[in-house]
Write an enzyme that holds these catalytic residues in place. Structure first.
Site, short mmCIF file in Angstrom:
data_model
loop_
_atom_site.label_atom_id
_atom_site.label_comp_id
_atom_site.label_asym_id
_atom_site.label_seq_id
_atom_site.Cartn_x
_atom_site.Cartn_y
_atom_site.Cartn_z
N GLU A 158 65.46 -69.72 -87.25
CA GLU A 158 65.17 -68.49 -86.48
C GLU A 158 66.40 -67.87 -85.82
O GLU A 158 66.36 -67.50 -84.65
CB GLU A 158 64.11 -68.80 -85.41
CG GLU A 158 62.81 -69.23 -86.03
CD GLU A 158 61.74 -69.55 -85.00
OE1 GLU A 158 60.61 -69.09 -85.18
OE2 GLU A 158 62.02 -70.25 -84.02
C1 NGO Z 1 59.10 -73.16 -85.07
C2 NGO Z 1 60.30 -72.83 -84.22
C3 NGO Z 1 60.30 -73.57 -82.90
C4 NGO Z 1 58.94 -73.52 -82.23
C5 NGO Z 1 57.89 -74.05 -83.21
C6 NGO Z 1 56.51 -73.99 -82.61
C7 NGO Z 1 60.91 -74.16 -85.91
C8 NGO Z 1 61.71 -74.96 -86.84
N1 NGO Z 1 61.38 -73.27 -85.07
O1 NGO Z 1 59.59 -74.29 -85.81
O2 NGO Z 1 61.28 -73.02 -82.05
O3 NGO Z 1 58.95 -74.30 -81.08
O4 NGO Z 1 57.90 -73.33 -84.41
O5 NGO Z 1 55.53 -74.44 -83.48
#
Ligand code: NGO
Length: 555
Positions: free
Chosen positions: A361
């Protein structure tokens, strides 16, 4: 990549079979027991009848989680008595430690002394390290139960430790209690020979969104060990908190770790704390995989040191739950001094092979910057002797040789993104599978689950168990799969009770996917074995989710 989570918020995952499955007790007790013995007589545990009752005096050999590779029942059971001794190899310190660990589990509930000895007398519970049994590998073991002795044999100490977990589960659930129980302590006769399917069987705990104390982490480690999980991935930094002391950048922990989601006090691990976690994990044969998430998910670091920001201005600490708004400053040289120092200190503290650099992200980092950043950071990890692990977005850059990508997509992830990961896998990047709509332990079980998130849909127990890692990602060779991992993100999770309610009973299913041969995979059989874990989890004080999909025993 933004699309993954935005799109997925609209994905509705059907809630599977919500009716409890119980088999009416239509056959007499003796016949029922015979049936269980016959069922246990096949070489895998796949055919134990669903919901079979009543509980036999001796648990069928092999009714454990994860399912063992091979079970050969036969012969009279082994019985623990007040005179039982735990006999360990005289030349192995680790065998003695494992023997002592076993004794500490068994003493309170049995009330027996169970001395650990290296005398060479016959009988008792024997823990043997056998150089000749190379076929058992790094983690495999053999458990032989006869009237006269119970022998655990392994090639390496980790195998002996896993054998002890099997032994625990072969004894009545009340063995886990901390006060004396009046029950016969019998282990069915026969032999279990067992080796894992995958070398990487992980669980992740997000200690950044909410901080968890050393004791809370140790408690989770103990629970993971029961199911033969061998990696503890600690998500040590994120927007909301930096949780590990770094001597060369002290404000990361003291300031960056001073809060958490919701604005609470947060916290961080001193070097000593972290070493205590490492030591405890090592004593349970878990390898710690520390993660410093970058270049995104870095607000806590950016708030601690103004110079890490392209603007030169530190943002405030963050206590919300948004993602994708922070980025290290890719063009600035100081960014790589920072990364070098952090990786150097963390690598020196951590005995394990891996260092996880996040990479998910990075919505505030341009693609070109992301690629450039990963090109600079991965060699730093290698320089300090560690293997890179990154979330699967790393495959959009150039993964270092030998790197592992952790896939956290879901059914609704675009074909292009899946293909990118599969291509990397074909080119030699190993995969850790953590599909969010299967094994994210922070996903709600159903709409009424009081904790957790639902962006990847609801994940009931069957859904988290019923998939095959080897064939999961289209186009990715099964041989690229290093294993599976169940992440537990902590936006809504702040106590051990929360951890346990979300992890149990899904975690044992993920552990089984990682350990057991594909040939044992069968939901109908699994749910019966899982049901038998109910009283054990209860005895351990784990307040697990009583999924209606599992035929829990009524008592
Ligand atoms: C995503 C995000 C995290 C969140 C999570 C919540 C990843 C790899 N990045 O997973 O920052 O906490 O979802 O489910």
């Amino acid at each position: 990549m933004t699309a993954v989570r935005l799109l997925s918020t609209t994905v509705a995952t059907p809630v599977e079979g919500t009716q409890p499955v119980r088999q009416p007790r239509t056959f007499p007790r003796l016949f029922g027991s015979l049936l269980l013995v016959v069922a246990a007589g096949i070489s895998t545990v796949g055919a134990v009848p669903a919901g079979a009752e009543p509980a036999p005096a001796v648990r069928p050999l092999g009714r454990i989680v994860p399912a063992p590779a091979s079970v050969q029942p036969g012969g009279a059971p082994y019985t623990l008595t007040p005179w039982t001794r735990i006999r360990v190899d005289d030349h192995s310190r680790e065998a003695r430690q494992i023997g002592t660990y076993l004794a500490r589990i068994l003493r309170p509930s049995t009330g027996y002394a169970l001395p650990v000895t290296d005398d060479h007398l016959p009988g008792g519970i024997r823990l043997r390290l056998s150089p000749r049994d190379q076929g058992l590998g790094e983690e495999g073991y053999r458990l032989e139960s006869t009237r006269g002795s119970l022998t655990l044999t392994a090639h390496k100490p980790a195998g002996l430790f896993h054998a002890v977990q099997t032994l625990r589960q072969l004894l009545p659930a009340s063995v886990e209690k901390d006060s004396r129980q009046q029950v016969p302590w019998k282990v069915a006769g026969g032999t279990i020979t067992d080796t894992p399917r995958y070398a990487y069987r992980g669980a992740m705990l997000d200690v950044s969104r909410h901080f968890f104390t050393v004791d809370q982490v140790k408690r989770y480690i103990d629970q993971l060990a029961l199911y033969k999980i061998n990696k503890l991935h600690l998500h040590l930094s994120d927007d909301q908190g930096w949780r590990i002391a770094i001597d060369s950048w002290p404000r990361l922990a003291t300031y960056g770790g001073s809060t958490q989601v919701g604005g609470g006090r947060g916290g961080h691990y001193t070097r000593k704390d972290y070493q205590e976690i490492l030591g405890h994990a090592a004593s349970r044969y878990l390898e710690v995989v520390p993660e410093i998430d970058m270049p995104g998910h870095t607000n806590a670091a950016l708030a601690s040191y103004a110079e890490l920001n392209c603007s030169g201005i530190a943002p405030p600490l963050y206590t919300g739950t948004d993602v994708g708004f922070s980025s290290l400053c890719v063009p600035k040289p100081v960014t790589y001094d920072f990364v070098d120092d952090v990786v150097r200190e963390l690598a020196a503290l951590t005995p394990g092979r891996y260092l996880h650099i996040g990479g998910d992200e990075a919505h505030s980092t341009s693609h070109a910057d992301y690629v450039a950043f990963m090109d600079k950071v991965q060699p730093i990890v290698a320089k300090y002797g560690k293997t890179v692990v990154g979330w699967h977005q790393l495959t959009g850059a150039t993964p270092a040789k030998g790197a592992l990508a952790q896939y956290w997509g879901l059914d609704g992830t675009s074909d292009a993104e899946k293909a990118q990961v599969a291509r990397a896998a074909r080119n030699g990047t190993g995969l850790i599978l953590s599909p969010a709509d299967r094994v994210y332990l922070d996903m709600k079980y159903n709409k009424d689950t009081p904790l957790g998130l639902d962006w990847a849909g609801f994940v009931e127990v069957r859904r988290s168990y019923d998939w095959d890692p080897a064939t999961y990602l289209p186009g990715a060779p099964g041989s690229a799969v290093a294993g599976v991992e169940a992440p537990l993100w902590s936006e809504t999770i702040s106590t051990s009770d929360h951890i346990e309610f979300m992890a149990f009973p899904r975690l044992p299913g993920v552990a089984e996917l990682g350990w057991s041969p594909a040939s044992t995979h069968d939901w109908e059989a699994y749910k019966v074995r899982l049901a038998a874990q109910g009283p054990r989890m209860a005895a351990l004080g784990i307040d697990f989710y009583r999924s209606p999909q599992v035929p829990w025993p009524s008592a």
